[in-house]
Design an enzyme around this catalytic site. Structure first.
Site, PDB file in Angstrom:
ATOM      1  N   GLU A   1       1.864   6.469  -0.753  1.00  0.00           N
ATOM      2  CA  GLU A   1       1.276   4.854  -0.837  1.00  0.00           C
ATOM      3  C   GLU A   1      -0.067   5.210  -0.548  1.00  0.00           C
ATOM      4  O   GLU A   1      -1.013   4.228  -1.147  1.00  0.00           O
ATOM      5  CB  GLU A   1       2.003   4.186   0.379  1.00  0.00           C
ATOM      6  CG  GLU A   1       3.505   3.988   0.183  1.00  0.00           C
ATOM      7  CD  GLU A   1       4.439   5.270   0.803  1.00  0.00           C
ATOM      8  OE1 GLU A   1       5.611   4.728   0.872  1.00  0.00           O
ATOM      9  OE2 GLU A   1       3.846   6.138   1.058  1.00  0.00           O
TER      10      GLU A   1
ATOM     11  N   ASP B   1       6.101  16.606   7.873  1.00  0.00           N
ATOM     12  CA  ASP B   1       5.366  15.685   7.185  1.00  0.00           C
ATOM     13  C   ASP B   1       5.773  14.342   8.001  1.00  0.00           C
ATOM     14  O   ASP B   1       5.132  13.596   8.122  1.00  0.00           O
ATOM     15  CB  ASP B   1       5.932  15.324   5.994  1.00  0.00           C
ATOM     16  CG  ASP B   1       5.107  14.174   5.232  1.00  0.00           C
ATOM     17  OD1 ASP B   1       3.939  14.269   5.046  1.00  0.00           O
ATOM     18  OD2 ASP B   1       5.667  13.274   4.565  1.00  0.00           O
TER      19      ASP B   1
END
Length: 143
Positions: free
Chosen positions: A52, A140
């Site tokens: 994003e 992550d």
């Protein structure tokens, strides 16, 4: 299949093909694609290079985010949800949250409409990635 979600899936596949995490994102307004991107944390060695964020950076300065819709193949994390709230994006369409809960409640508590498609392609893509590279996935998401 929504054509914008398909673009996000295509972005996710680009990221995977480049050795990264298969998450893709697209931002649109009035049917026009303003930007698209994919997770590049591995490729760039940048922990902030989520899909994003990459998408928003690729869109550049668009003036206002009024009327935009952000697509993501995976429910945004708090980092990306923070960007959604900060920029006043009021609608997010998500491929799935089966493999990662993300920050849906946070976005909704700030007036963002979140639509979760529970798309099987998105679920399968992340499920396979997590199975194949659990250590990379856990890095992550901060596990």
């Amino acid at each position: 299949m929504d054509k914008y979600m398909q673009l996000a899936i295509d972005e996710a596949k680009k990221g995977l093909a480049a050795g990264g995490i298969p998450i893709g994102s697209v931002i649109i307004r009035d049917g026009d694609v303003l930007g698209q991107g994919h997770n590049q944390r591995v490729q760039k060695g940048d922990p902030m290079a989520h899909a994003e964020i990459d998408c928003l950076q690729n869109a550049g300065r668009i003036g206002t985010y009024k009327g935009t819709v952000l697509y993501s193949t995976l429910m945004p994390c708090y980092l990306c949800a923070g960007a959604v709230v900060q920029f006043g994006i009021k609608k997010v369409i998500v491929g799935e949250n089966t493999t990662f809960d993300g920050a849906q409640a946070f976005m909704e508590s700030h007036g963002v409409e979140v639509i979760n498609l529970q798309d099987q392609t998105c679920i399968d893509m992340m499920t396979q990635f997590i199975k194949d590279k659990p250590q990379l996935w856990n890095e992550d998401i901060g596990e």
